[in-house]
Each structure stands twice: as structure tokens, then as C-alpha cells.
Design a protein around this motif. Sequence first.
Motif, PDB file in Angstrom:
ATOM      1  N   VAL A  74       0.838  -1.196   0.000  1.00 25.02           N
ATOM      2  CA  VAL A  74       0.000   0.000   0.000  1.00 25.02           C
ATOM      3  C   VAL A  74       0.878   1.253   0.000  1.00 25.02           C
ATOM      4  CG1 VAL A  74      -1.722   1.302   1.319  1.00 25.02           C
ATOM      5  CG2 VAL A  74      -1.966  -1.174   1.047  1.00 25.02           C
ATOM      6  N   SER A  75       1.986   1.216   0.699  1.00 25.98           N
ATOM      7  CA  SER A  75       2.890   2.378   0.722  1.00 25.98           C
ATOM      8  C   SER A  75       3.430   2.692  -0.673  1.00 25.98           C
ATOM      9  CB  SER A  75       4.044   2.147   1.703  1.00 25.98           C
ATOM     10  OG  SER A  75       4.786   0.993   1.337  1.00 25.98           O
ATOM     11  N   ASP A  76       3.706   1.659  -1.490  1.00 26.46           N
ATOM     12  CA  ASP A  76       4.164   1.871  -2.867  1.00 26.46           C
ATOM     13  C   ASP A  76       3.048   2.471  -3.722  1.00 26.46           C
ATOM     14  OD1 ASP A  76       6.632   0.807  -2.210  1.00 26.46           O
ATOM     15  OD2 ASP A  76       6.259  -1.124  -3.195  1.00 26.46           O
ATOM     16  N   LEU A  77       1.830   1.986  -3.524  1.00 32.10           N
ATOM     17  CA  LEU A  77       0.689   2.526  -4.263  1.00 32.10           C
ATOM     18  C   LEU A  77       0.476   3.992  -3.916  1.00 32.10           C
ATOM     19  CD1 LEU A  77      -1.813  -0.433  -3.783  1.00 32.10           C
ATOM     20  CD2 LEU A  77      -0.390   0.015  -5.780  1.00 32.10           C
ATOM     21  N   GLN A  78       0.574   4.325  -2.640  1.00 26.92           N
ATOM     22  CA  GLN A  78       0.397   5.711  -2.202  1.00 26.92           C
ATOM     23  C   GLN A  78       1.479   6.602  -2.786  1.00 26.92           C
ATOM     24  OE1 GLN A  78       0.426   4.851   2.007  1.00 26.92           O
ATOM     25  NE2 GLN A  78      -1.799   5.143   2.159  1.00 26.92           N
ATOM     26  N   ALA A  79       2.726   6.125  -2.789  1.00 20.44           N
ATOM     27  CA  ALA A  79       3.832   6.917  -3.343  1.00 20.44           C
ATOM     28  C   ALA A  79       3.640   7.141  -4.838  1.00 20.44           C
ATOM     29  CB  ALA A  79       5.161   6.206  -3.071  1.00 20.44           C
ATOM     30  N   LEU A  80       3.183   6.124  -5.548  1.00 23.13           N
ATOM     31  CA  LEU A  80       2.935   6.256  -6.990  1.00 23.13           C
ATOM     32  C   LEU A  80       1.834   7.284  -7.248  1.00 23.13           C
ATOM     33  CD1 LEU A  80       3.601   5.285  -9.843  1.00 23.13           C
ATOM     34  CD2 LEU A  80       1.968   3.425  -9.504  1.00 23.13           C
ATOM     35  N   LEU A  81       0.754   7.208  -6.495  1.00 19.07           N
ATOM     36  CA  LEU A  81      -0.352   8.157  -6.672  1.00 19.07           C
ATOM     37  C   LEU A  81       0.061   9.586  -6.302  1.00 19.07           C
ATOM     38  CD1 LEU A  81      -3.300   6.031  -5.296  1.00 19.07           C
ATOM     39  CD2 LEU A  81      -2.901   6.691  -7.677  1.00 19.07           C
ATOM     40  N   ALA A  82       1.003   9.724  -5.382  1.00 28.25           N
ATOM     41  CA  ALA A  82       1.460  11.047  -4.960  1.00 28.25           C
ATOM     42  C   ALA A  82       2.522  11.610  -5.901  1.00 28.25           C
ATOM     43  CB  ALA A  82       1.997  10.970  -3.538  1.00 28.25           C
ATOM     44  N   GLY A  83       2.918  10.819  -6.899  1.00 25.33           N
ATOM     45  CA  GLY A  83       3.932  11.281  -7.837  1.00 25.33           C
ATOM     46  C   GLY A  83       5.350  11.159  -7.322  1.00 25.33           C
ATOM     47  N   GLU A  84       5.532  10.375  -6.272  1.00 24.16           N
ATOM     48  CA  GLU A  84       6.864  10.205  -5.684  1.00 24.16           C
ATOM     49  C   GLU A  84       7.649   9.095  -6.360  1.00 24.16           C
ATOM     50  OE1 GLU A  84       5.966   9.509  -1.592  1.00 24.16           O
ATOM     51  OE2 GLU A  84       5.068  11.489  -1.327  1.00 24.16           O
ATOM     52  N   VAL A  85       7.007   8.351  -7.238  1.00 25.89           N
ATOM     53  CA  VAL A  85       7.635   7.245  -7.959  1.00 25.89           C
ATOM     54  C   VAL A  85       7.467   7.529  -9.446  1.00 25.89           C
ATOM     55  CG1 VAL A  85       7.567   4.769  -8.421  1.00 25.89           C
ATOM     56  CG2 VAL A  85       7.030   5.617  -6.146  1.00 25.89           C
ATOM     57  N   LYS A  86       8.529   7.286 -10.193  1.00 23.35           N
ATOM     58  CA  LYS A  86       8.451   7.531 -11.647  1.00 23.35           C
ATOM     59  C   LYS A  86       8.573   6.267 -12.425  1.00 23.35           C
ATOM     60  CE  LYS A  86      10.032  12.149 -11.255  1.00 23.35           C
ATOM     61  NZ  LYS A  86      10.756  13.239 -11.690  1.00 23.35           N
TER      62      LYS A  86
END
Length: 68
Positions: free
Chosen positions: A56-68
Amino acid sequence: METPIRHNSFGLPVIVPTSEAARILNRHSDTLRRWASRRTGPISPVRVNGRLGWRVSDLQALLAGEVK
């Protein structure tokens, strides 16, 4: 059979199955499976009892634009 949803000590999910991750990301579950098999996605799954699970933390980071 789906990956069981893992919860932390507060009862919040830590790892969700592919179907739930796809719903959260508004993507088809096959897209996430492709990311996993080709290792080309912006986030990577974990294996839970031989099934794909998504943090879930990875999903949240992706949605927040913290992952490219």
C-alpha cells in the motif's frame, strides 16, 4: 485464489492483492501483472504464498507522484 490482504497492528492494509491494487490505481489487473512479469513497472510486487501482493505504501507513493 486472491492474495490475502495483510494488515498492520492498526488494522490497516499493508499488502493488497492485484485486483485491489489495480482498482486503486485505476488500471487493469493485467497491467500490474505485466509490470511484475517484465519488471518494467514503476513499482514492484511482493510474493505472498506464491501470489502477487502490492505494498500500500508503494501505491500511495505512486499516486502522490513520488515514484516515476
